[in-house]
Design a protein around this motif. Structure first.
Motif, PDB file in Angstrom:
ATOM      1  N   SER A  20       0.811  -1.224   0.000  1.00  0.00           N
ATOM      2  CA  SER A  20       0.000   0.000   0.000  1.00  0.00           C
ATOM      3  C   SER A  20       0.843   1.273   0.000  1.00  0.00           C
ATOM      4  N   SER A  21       2.162   1.135  -0.045  1.00  0.00           N
ATOM      5  CA  SER A  21       3.022   2.322  -0.015  1.00  0.00           C
ATOM      6  C   SER A  21       3.192   2.896  -1.422  1.00  0.00           C
ATOM      7  N   PRO A  22       3.583   4.179  -1.504  1.00  0.00           N
ATOM      8  CA  PRO A  22       3.828   4.768  -2.830  1.00  0.00           C
ATOM      9  C   PRO A  22       5.038   4.152  -3.539  1.00  0.00           C
ATOM     10  N   GLY A  23       5.867   3.440  -2.792  1.00  0.00           N
ATOM     11  CA  GLY A  23       7.039   2.803  -3.396  1.00  0.00           C
ATOM     12  C   GLY A  23       6.692   1.772  -4.441  1.00  0.00           C
ATOM     13  N   ILE A  24       5.520   1.167  -4.328  1.00  0.00           N
ATOM     14  CA  ILE A  24       5.108   0.152  -5.297  1.00  0.00           C
ATOM     15  C   ILE A  24       4.962   0.759  -6.689  1.00  0.00           C
ATOM     16  N   THR A  25       4.453   1.982  -6.763  1.00  0.00           N
ATOM     17  CA  THR A  25       4.288   2.648  -8.062  1.00  0.00           C
ATOM     18  C   THR A  25       5.644   2.892  -8.703  1.00  0.00           C
ATOM     19  N   ILE A  26       6.581   3.380  -7.928  1.00  0.00           N
ATOM     20  CA  ILE A  26       7.934   3.636  -8.438  1.00  0.00           C
ATOM     21  C   ILE A  26       8.570   2.324  -8.888  1.00  0.00           C
ATOM     22  N   ALA A  27       8.424   1.271  -8.076  1.00  0.00           N
ATOM     23  CA  ALA A  27       9.011  -0.021  -8.421  1.00  0.00           C
ATOM     24  C   ALA A  27       8.436  -0.566  -9.726  1.00  0.00           C
ATOM     25  N   VAL A  28       7.130  -0.444  -9.902  1.00  0.00           N
ATOM     26  CA  VAL A  28       6.492  -0.943 -11.138  1.00  0.00           C
ATOM     27  C   VAL A  28       6.980  -0.143 -12.341  1.00  0.00           C
ATOM     28  N   VAL A  29       7.039   1.170 -12.214  1.00  0.00           N
ATOM     29  CA  VAL A  29       7.497   2.014 -13.331  1.00  0.00           C
ATOM     30  C   VAL A  29       8.944   1.669 -13.689  1.00  0.00           C
ATOM     31  N   LEU A  30       9.818   1.538 -12.686  1.00  0.00           N
ATOM     32  CA  LEU A  30      11.212   1.192 -12.963  1.00  0.00           C
ATOM     33  C   LEU A  30      11.329  -0.197 -13.589  1.00  0.00           C
ATOM     34  N   PHE A  31      10.531  -1.140 -13.109  1.00  0.00           N
ATOM     35  CA  PHE A  31      10.544  -2.479 -13.685  1.00  0.00           C
ATOM     36  C   PHE A  31      10.111  -2.445 -15.149  1.00  0.00           C
ATOM     37  N   LEU A  32       9.079  -1.662 -15.458  1.00  0.00           N
ATOM     38  CA  LEU A  32       8.605  -1.562 -16.844  1.00  0.00           C
ATOM     39  C   LEU A  32       9.643  -0.904 -17.748  1.00  0.00           C
ATOM     40  N   ILE A  33      10.356   0.091 -17.243  1.00  0.00           N
ATOM     41  CA  ILE A  33      11.429   0.708 -18.027  1.00  0.00           C
ATOM     42  C   ILE A  33      12.511  -0.327 -18.307  1.00  0.00           C
ATOM     43  N   ASN A  34      12.896  -1.078 -17.275  1.00  0.00           N
ATOM     44  CA  ASN A  34      13.920  -2.110 -17.451  1.00  0.00           C
ATOM     45  C   ASN A  34      13.466  -3.155 -18.464  1.00  0.00           C
ATOM     46  N   LEU A  35      12.216  -3.591 -18.355  1.00  0.00           N
ATOM     47  CA  LEU A  35      11.670  -4.576 -19.286  1.00  0.00           C
ATOM     48  C   LEU A  35      11.627  -4.031 -20.711  1.00  0.00           C
ATOM     49  N   TRP A  36      11.241  -2.765 -20.856  1.00  0.00           N
ATOM     50  CA  TRP A  36      11.200  -2.121 -22.172  1.00  0.00           C
ATOM     51  C   TRP A  36      12.579  -2.141 -22.824  1.00  0.00           C
ATOM     52  N   ILE A  37      13.611  -1.812 -22.058  1.00  0.00           N
ATOM     53  CA  ILE A  37      14.966  -1.779 -22.618  1.00  0.00           C
ATOM     54  C   ILE A  37      15.432  -3.188 -22.978  1.00  0.00           C
ATOM     55  N   ILE A  38      15.081  -4.176 -22.171  1.00  0.00           N
ATOM     56  CA  ILE A  38      15.440  -5.559 -22.502  1.00  0.00           C
ATOM     57  C   ILE A  38      14.760  -5.981 -23.799  1.00  0.00           C
ATOM     58  N   ILE A  39      13.479  -5.709 -23.925  1.00  0.00           N
ATOM     59  CA  ILE A  39      12.746  -6.065 -25.152  1.00  0.00           C
ATOM     60  C   ILE A  39      13.288  -5.282 -26.346  1.00  0.00           C
ATOM     61  N   ASP A  40      13.612  -4.022 -26.142  1.00  0.00           N
ATOM     62  CA  ASP A  40      14.149  -3.170 -27.205  1.00  0.00           C
ATOM     63  C   ASP A  40      15.496  -3.674 -27.714  1.00  0.00           C
ATOM     64  N   ASN A  41      16.227  -4.384 -26.871  1.00  0.00           N
ATOM     65  CA  ASN A  41      17.560  -4.874 -27.238  1.00  0.00           C
ATOM     66  C   ASN A  41      17.591  -6.386 -27.439  1.00  0.00           C
ATOM     67  N   GLU A  42      16.450  -6.998 -27.718  1.00  0.00           N
ATOM     68  CA  GLU A  42      16.389  -8.457 -27.794  1.00  0.00           C
ATOM     69  C   GLU A  42      17.363  -9.049 -28.819  1.00  0.00           C
ATOM     70  N   LYS A  43      17.644  -8.304 -29.877  1.00  0.00           N
ATOM     71  CA  LYS A  43      18.579  -8.809 -30.894  1.00  0.00           C
ATOM     72  C   LYS A  43      19.970  -9.031 -30.315  1.00  0.00           C
ATOM     73  N   LYS A  44      20.367  -8.196 -29.384  1.00  0.00           N
ATOM     74  CA  LYS A  44      21.689  -8.318 -28.778  1.00  0.00           C
ATOM     75  C   LYS A  44      21.799  -9.537 -27.880  1.00  0.00           C
ATOM     76  N   TYR A  45      20.664 -10.037 -27.379  1.00  0.00           N
ATOM     77  CA  TYR A  45      20.687 -11.190 -26.478  1.00  0.00           C
ATOM     78  C   TYR A  45      20.595 -12.520 -27.218  1.00  0.00           C
ATOM     79  N   LYS A  46      20.211 -12.498 -28.482  1.00  0.00           N
ATOM     80  CA  LYS A  46      19.986 -13.738 -29.223  1.00  0.00           C
ATOM     81  C   LYS A  46      21.230 -14.604 -29.280  1.00  0.00           C
TER      82      LYS A  46
END
Length: 125
Positions: free
Chosen positions: A95-121
């Protein structure tokens, strides 16, 4: 879109660099903790190598995340810490505001991983 990605990655990286450095220098004030949180942080403190390891990973991952050439590596380096942050916020302080920050940061991290998927192949082939 490129400038938005750069700004988000810069802020993401700086947040992790700041969090990592704080684990060594202790310059940010600790918020008021519940009894359970106090026990949890005391347990983390008993494992003497844990916080320096997490701090080092946060600083290195944050630095790598800022620069486009090393961003894909930084996203993978910081992912385990990011998952830990997200799970901690979901299970310990939902119920803390930290959950919102954590979700946003996780989504940014996930976006960058997906954006760079060719480099991981090459790693998984």
């Amino acid at each position: 879109m490129k400038i938005v990605k750069f700004i988000l990655c810069l802020l993401f990286g700086l947040m992790f660099i700041n969090a990592g450095l704080d684990k060594f220098l202790h310059y940010m004030p600790m918020p008021a903790l519940t009894a359970d949180q106090t026990k949890l942080f005391a347990a983390f403190g008993e494992i003497g190598w844990l916080m320096p390891l997490v701090g080092t990973v946060e600083v290195i991952g944050g630095l790598l995340f800022i620069f486009p050439k090393t961003r894909a590596l930084g996203a993978i380096v910081i992912l385990p810490v990011m998952v830990g942050i997200l799970l901690h916020n979901v299970y310990r302080t939902p119920s803390s505001p930290g959950i919102t920050i954590a979700v946003v940061l996780f989504l940014i991290n996930l976006w960058i991983i997906i954006d760079n998927e060719k480099k991981y192949k090459a790693l998984v082939s």
